[in-house]
Design a protein around this motif. Structure first.
Motif, PDB file in Angstrom:
ATOM      1  N   VAL A 187      88.291  15.586   3.823  1.00 35.59           N
ATOM      2  CA  VAL A 187      88.978  15.276   5.092  1.00 35.59           C
ATOM      3  C   VAL A 187      90.046  16.296   5.476  1.00 35.59           C
ATOM      4  O   VAL A 187      90.277  16.536   6.658  1.00 35.59           O
ATOM      5  CB  VAL A 187      89.624  13.866   5.121  1.00 35.59           C
ATOM      6  CG1 VAL A 187      88.622  12.813   5.440  1.00 35.59           C
ATOM      7  CG2 VAL A 187      90.382  13.583   3.859  1.00 35.59           C
ATOM      8  N   SER A 206      85.304  11.609   2.420  1.00 35.19           N
ATOM      9  CA  SER A 206      86.696  11.475   1.958  1.00 35.19           C
ATOM     10  C   SER A 206      87.167  12.675   1.124  1.00 35.19           C
ATOM     11  O   SER A 206      88.348  13.018   1.143  1.00 35.19           O
ATOM     12  CB  SER A 206      86.886  10.165   1.205  1.00 35.19           C
ATOM     13  OG  SER A 206      85.853   9.997   0.288  1.00 35.19           O
ATOM     14  N   LEU A 231      89.593  15.732   9.381  1.00 31.95           N
ATOM     15  CA  LEU A 231      90.346  14.584   9.889  1.00 31.95           C
ATOM     16  C   LEU A 231      90.843  14.836  11.312  1.00 31.95           C
ATOM     17  O   LEU A 231      90.716  13.967  12.187  1.00 31.95           O
ATOM     18  CB  LEU A 231      91.528  14.290   8.962  1.00 31.95           C
ATOM     19  CG  LEU A 231      92.287  12.997   9.240  1.00 31.95           C
ATOM     20  CD1 LEU A 231      91.376  11.791   9.127  1.00 31.95           C
ATOM     21  CD2 LEU A 231      93.459  12.848   8.275  1.00 31.95           C
ATOM     22  N   ILE A 253      84.396   8.251   8.222  1.00 36.43           N
ATOM     23  CA  ILE A 253      84.599   9.018   6.983  1.00 36.43           C
ATOM     24  C   ILE A 253      83.856   8.350   5.816  1.00 36.43           C
ATOM     25  O   ILE A 253      83.177   9.017   5.034  1.00 36.43           O
ATOM     26  CB  ILE A 253      86.111   9.176   6.689  1.00 36.43           C
ATOM     27  CG1 ILE A 253      86.713  10.168   7.698  1.00 36.43           C
ATOM     28  CG2 ILE A 253      86.357   9.653   5.256  1.00 36.43           C
ATOM     29  CD1 ILE A 253      88.206  10.249   7.677  1.00 36.43           C
TER      30      ILE A 253
END
Lengths: 234, 312
Positions: B128, B125, B94, B119
């Motif tokens: 992340v 996901s 992230l 993402i």
């Protein structure tokens, strides 16, 4: 890495400051009572301390700056900048300002030492401020040279070695000046030495030509770095 | 309107000519495969398209613009992953995607949307918040593609995105790339020819810096079908059978050679028709003992080897 270097730096400087204090106290003890007040604490301890910090920066700066470009070149992350709407100058200034901020933090770990000045009744702090300014400006010169060295190779250790040689060279111009018989050449060498300009600031002398030297020196190296980045791209 | 038009590009390093007057077109909303052996000039071509390298001559036209696009504008249109993904391994996924989004100067109001898009598109996901250093090669490759699409470019350029991945990851990557086609025109290079035949609409084959073949996958498949062969093994054949075959005028070539079991006849049909039934009937009619009959389809690999070897 930066924290480890800062910790080591603070430790070494603390130890050097302690030794200089002990040496100063020993010398004062040897003087007759009526002459002791003439023995200059500022020159004997603080100016020497600045010299020591400057000397240690000679080694620390290449280590702090060695990964600035060489790691990006090795991992290919430099292409992230090439593929983004940011100019080479933005990248160079971004990295340079980050590095000189680190340098300011590194030097600030020694602020505790002049606080002792209060205990020995030193009233004039101006030379301390100009001395620290000189140290930081010296760091800025060393940082520019080290970043340039880092852009030359993907190998961080090699980058640090090249940076050390360049920084040492910028320091030793003053020595060349003493070795030269030619007055003009000797003056040019002296002017080109980073240390010559630092000495003025460490003694509390603020001279315009010193600041012009620092600004031109740093600008010249950063322009060379930009040329290097452009050449590397193609 | 074409997404990319590469026109007469040459690249010379010293005395070595790496690319020699290459031209091809990448159509909008397509996946264009770029095939070639190692050292053929694929990466150099991609670096020139993305302006990471300068060509010695020729032009690259983006969206048939007809004029050179400024670098800032170009990188709004193009996202790319060349060779190794450019990852900061000490960041989390992230943090890294957010950093790249800021680097690409995406307006603050759109940053979160763009990060979410990257993402979701790369199905990241689950990872992340994990450090990039600890990801598998497949996931690192996906993060590399995520940085290429975070600013939602119309063109995506991928250089060997499946190299070094296990078959499971290759299959996952194939599906992800097919999904990306909805939003991006994709130029992709790979050595996995079968994979390319599954995802590409168009294909260009390059060898030693020269374009050997470029066109749609459909026309390539037609070429492949035209290259089919029929292999027949007889105990022995007579002159009459050979004459009859020639008189049919269905085959470009008839090759007869000895083999372990008797005689091998290799026929290259002129069209894509299946003549096996006809050949069985003929052999019964002419009383030649047929031991085996088979149709050999030409694969993309065969074509690739044929064009690159004939060029070398």
């Amino acid at each position: 890495m930066a924290y480890i270097i800062a910790g080591l730096f603070a430790l070494i400087m603390g130890w050097m400051f302690f030794n200089q204090l002990v040496y100063f106290a020993d010398n004062v003890q040897k003087l007759p009572l009526n002459m002791r007040h003439e023995y200059d604490f500022a020159n004997q301890v603080i100016v020497k301390l600045f010299g020591s910090i400057n000397f240690i920066l000679l080694f620390m700066t290449p280590i702090l700056a060695m990964k600035s470009f060489s790691e990006e070149l090795r991992d290919g992350t430099i292409e992230l900048y090439y593929s983004s709407p940011v100019s080479d100058l933005e990248v160079i200034f971004g990295k340079y300002f980050a590095l000189i901020t680190k340098g300011a933090f590194l030097i600030s770990t020694t602020f505790i030492l002049p606080i002792f000045l209060g205990k020995v009744n030193v009233s004039d702090y101006s030379f301390v401020i100009s001395g620290y300014l000189g140290l930081w400006l010296n760091f800025c010169c060393f940082a520019a040279l080290s970043m340039f060295a880092s852009s030359l190779t993907k190998n961080q250790v090699l980058a640090a070695i090249i940076a050390f040689v360049l920084v040492l060279f910028s320091w030793m111009f003053a020595m060349f000046s003493q070795m030269s018989d030619n007055y003009l050449l000797s003056e040019i060498y002296r002017y080109l030495s980073v240390n010559h300009h630092f000495e003025n600031l460490a003694k509390g002398k603020l001279i315009l030509s010193d600041f012009i030297f620092y600004i031109s020196f740093i600008s010249f190296i950063l322009v060379a770095l930009r040329v290097r980045m452009k050449a590397r791209r193609w | 309107m074409n997404a990319i038009e590469v026109e007469h590009i040459s690249k010379v390093y010293g005395s070595r000519r790496v690319l020699d007057d290459i031209s091809f077109i990448v159509k909008q909303e397509s996946i264009h495969g770029f095939l070639g052996p190692n050292g053929a000039g694929k990466t150099t071509t991609m670096r020139i398209i993305t302006e990471l390298a300068k060509s010695s001559s020729g032009t690259v036209d983006i969206f048939s613009n007809g004029q050179k696009i400024h670098k800032t504008k170009l990188y709004q249109h193009i996202g790319f992953l060349l060779e190794e993904p450019p990852l900061y391994k000490d960041m989390t996924v992230l943090e890294y995607i957010r950093f790249v989004a800021k680097l690409r100067k995406i307006p603050q109001a759109d940053i979160q949307n763009c990060i979410d898009y990257a993402i979701d598109a790369l199905d990241l996901s689950a990872v992340v918040n994990r450090s990039i250093e600890n990801l598998s090669k497949g996931y690192k490759q996906r993060v590399g593609i995520a940085q290429a699409i975070v600013h939602r470019p119309k063109i995506l350029i991928l250089d060997e995105p499946t190299v070094g991945l296990d078959p499971h990851s290759v299959k996952e990557m194939r599906n992800l790339i097919l999904n990306l086609k909805k939003e991006h025109t994709i130029l992709i290079s790979s050595h996995l020819l079968h994979e390319m035949s599954l995802i590409c609409d168009d294909i260009t084959i390059i060898s030693s810096g020269t374009i050997l073949k470029t066109g749609s996958m459909a026309s390539l498949k037609k070429d492949l079908a035209n290259k089919q062969e029929i292999h027949l093994v007889f105990k022995k054949v007579n002159e009459t059978f050979y004459t009859e075959l020639k008189q049919l005028e269905l085959f470009d070539s008839i090759n007869i050679s000895d083999c372990d079991e008797g005689v091998l006849v290799v026929l290259k049909p002129k069209d894509t028709g299946d003549y096996r039934n006809l050949l069985i009937k003929k052999s019964v009619e002419l009383d030649v003992e047929l031991l085996e009959i088979s149709k050999k389809e030409f694969s993309l690999e065969d074509l690739f080897l044929e064009v690159t070897e004939s060029h070398d």
